[in-house]
Motif scaffolding. Structure first.
Motif, short mmCIF file in Angstrom:
data_model
loop_
_atom_site.label_atom_id
_atom_site.label_comp_id
_atom_site.label_asym_id
_atom_site.label_seq_id
_atom_site.Cartn_x
_atom_site.Cartn_y
_atom_site.Cartn_z
N MET A 1 0.88 -1.20 -0.16
CA MET A 1 -0.15 0.00 0.06
C MET A 1 0.83 1.27 -0.09
SD MET A 1 -2.67 1.24 2.89
CE MET A 1 -2.50 -0.13 3.84
N ASP A 2 0.46 2.11 -0.90
CA ASP A 2 1.37 3.34 -1.05
C ASP A 2 0.85 4.40 0.03
OD1 ASP A 2 -0.54 5.06 -2.40
OD2 ASP A 2 0.10 4.03 -4.10
N LYS A 3 1.75 5.68 0.20
CA LYS A 3 1.42 6.52 1.14
C LYS A 3 0.13 7.25 1.00
CE LYS A 3 5.57 7.87 3.31
NZ LYS A 3 6.51 8.99 3.35
N ARG A 4 -0.12 7.66 -0.36
CA ARG A 4 -1.29 8.42 -0.90
C ARG A 4 -2.41 7.69 -0.84
NH1 ARG A 4 -0.57 10.68 -7.20
NH2 ARG A 4 -1.95 8.61 -7.19
N THR A 5 -2.56 5.99 -1.11
CA THR A 5 -3.61 5.41 -0.62
C THR A 5 -4.06 5.51 0.83
OG1 THR A 5 -3.21 3.84 -2.40
CG2 THR A 5 -4.81 3.02 -0.99
N LEU A 6 -3.08 5.28 1.70
CA LEU A 6 -3.31 5.16 2.98
C LEU A 6 -3.69 6.39 3.39
CD1 LEU A 6 -3.03 3.84 5.89
CD2 LEU A 6 -0.72 4.64 5.95
N LYS A 7 -3.47 7.58 3.03
CA LYS A 7 -3.69 9.05 3.30
C LYS A 7 -5.09 9.31 3.12
CE LYS A 7 -2.92 13.92 2.61
NZ LYS A 7 -2.27 14.85 1.85
N HIS A 8 -5.41 8.80 1.81
CA HIS A 8 -6.71 9.03 1.27
C HIS A 8 -7.72 8.10 2.11
CE1 HIS A 8 -10.26 9.49 -1.55
NE2 HIS A 8 -10.23 7.97 -1.52
N ALA A 9 -7.38 6.81 2.36
CA ALA A 9 -8.21 6.10 3.30
C ALA A 9 -8.44 6.77 4.67
CB ALA A 9 -7.86 4.67 3.49
N LEU A 10 -7.43 7.31 5.34
CA LEU A 10 -7.52 7.91 6.41
C LEU A 10 -8.31 9.23 6.58
CD1 LEU A 10 -3.94 7.17 7.98
CD2 LEU A 10 -5.89 6.02 8.52
N LEU A 11 -8.10 9.91 5.55
CA LEU A 11 -9.05 11.44 5.21
C LEU A 11 -10.59 10.98 5.21
CD1 LEU A 11 -6.77 13.27 3.31
CD2 LEU A 11 -7.35 13.87 5.54
N ALA A 12 -10.76 9.99 4.22
CA ALA A 12 -12.25 9.43 4.00
C ALA A 12 -12.61 9.03 5.26
CB ALA A 12 -12.17 8.37 2.87
N GLY A 13 -12.07 8.06 5.97
CA GLY A 13 -12.60 7.27 7.24
C GLY A 13 -12.86 8.56 8.27
N SER A 14 -11.90 9.43 8.34
CA SER A 14 -12.19 10.46 9.26
C SER A 14 -13.31 11.31 9.11
CB SER A 14 -10.77 11.23 9.37
OG SER A 14 -9.63 10.66 9.74
N GLY A 15 -13.42 11.64 7.79
CA GLY A 15 -14.60 12.49 7.32
C GLY A 15 -15.75 11.91 7.79
N GLY A 16 -16.05 10.52 7.43
CA GLY A 16 -17.06 9.93 7.64
C GLY A 16 -17.34 9.63 9.03
N PHE A 17 -16.43 9.57 9.80
CA PHE A 17 -16.56 9.56 11.48
C PHE A 17 -16.94 10.99 12.15
CE2 PHE A 17 -14.17 10.80 15.38
CZ PHE A 17 -15.02 9.96 16.29
N LEU A 18 -16.31 11.88 11.58
CA LEU A 18 -16.80 13.20 11.97
C LEU A 18 -18.14 13.77 11.56
CD1 LEU A 18 -13.61 15.13 11.41
CD2 LEU A 18 -14.48 14.64 13.84
N ALA A 19 -18.46 13.36 10.53
CA ALA A 19 -19.88 13.68 9.98
C ALA A 19 -21.05 13.02 10.65
CB ALA A 19 -19.97 13.38 8.50
N ILE A 20 -20.79 11.66 11.05
CA ILE A 20 -21.64 11.11 11.57
C ILE A 20 -21.68 11.43 13.06
CG2 ILE A 20 -22.47 8.55 12.25
CD1 ILE A 20 -23.25 9.41 9.40
N LEU A 21 -20.48 11.50 13.55
CA LEU A 21 -20.48 12.04 15.09
C LEU A 21 -21.27 13.26 15.42
CD1 LEU A 21 -19.30 11.57 17.95
CD2 LEU A 21 -17.25 12.84 17.12
N LEU A 22 -21.12 14.07 14.41
CA LEU A 22 -21.69 15.36 14.54
C LEU A 22 -23.20 15.43 14.32
CD1 LEU A 22 -21.26 18.51 14.82
CD2 LEU A 22 -20.87 18.66 12.40
N LEU A 23 -23.97 14.65 13.32
CA LEU A 23 -24.90 14.44 13.22
C LEU A 23 -25.81 13.78 14.46
CD1 LEU A 23 -25.72 13.51 9.33
CD2 LEU A 23 -25.87 15.77 10.62
N ALA A 24 -24.95 12.56 14.91
CA ALA A 24 -25.46 11.98 16.14
C ALA A 24 -25.62 12.76 17.04
CB ALA A 24 -24.71 10.69 16.15
#
Length: 157
Positions: A1-24
């Protein structure tokens, strides 16, 4: 796994986490529900594939509103049977395609009316559907701007 893929995955997961946490959290401490299960799937598109046509505000907000409205109409006017639940989903898909507001997670919205133990009212269309979808788009816009990504995709609005 390259660094760009890991960064994208972490940013995507973090965004989803924050959005659902905020709505909930807003739902828990506020006066109105702002969250529903299909929003979790919307977060996959909004944060992992923000450039995709299906992730654009028109699709997220319009798709959720159209499909939930049709789900409510079918639930109100037809018997609660597997046939009408399936028909509501099929009609919602067709309506999203025709209105150019296709958003796959919204395909689940009609089922919310048919599968809940407690009947949902027309208010469900305002909260959580409309208010939650609008907030998701606003959260995604802010998140992507902070993380250096342009959203929404201006050529796809």
């Amino acid at each position: 796994m390259d660094k760009r893929t890991l960064k994208h995955a972490l940013l995507a997961g973090s965004g989803g986490f924050l959005a659902i946490l905020l709505l909930a959290s807003l739902s828990q401490f506020g006066m109105a529900a702002l969250i529903m299960a299909p929003f979790g799937a919307s977060c996959v598109l909004l944060f992992a594939l923000p450039d995709a046509p299906l992730s654009q505000p028109r699709n997220v907000i319009g798709g959720h509103l159209i499909s939930a409205s049709l789900g409510f109409a079918f639930y109100t006017l037809a018997p609660n049977t597997p046939f009408f639940a399936a028909l509501a989903v099929g009609v919602a898909i067709a309506a999203m395609v025709l209105s150019k507001t296709t958003h796959p997670p919204a395909g689940a919205n009609p089922l919310l009316f048919f599968l809940t133990a407690k009947p949902l009212s027309a208010w469900f269309l305002l909260t959580p559907v409309a208010s939650g979808a609008i907030l998701l788009v606003l959260i995604a816009t802010l998140y992507h701007r902070i993380t250096g990504k342009a959203y929404p995709a201006m050529s796809k609005i």
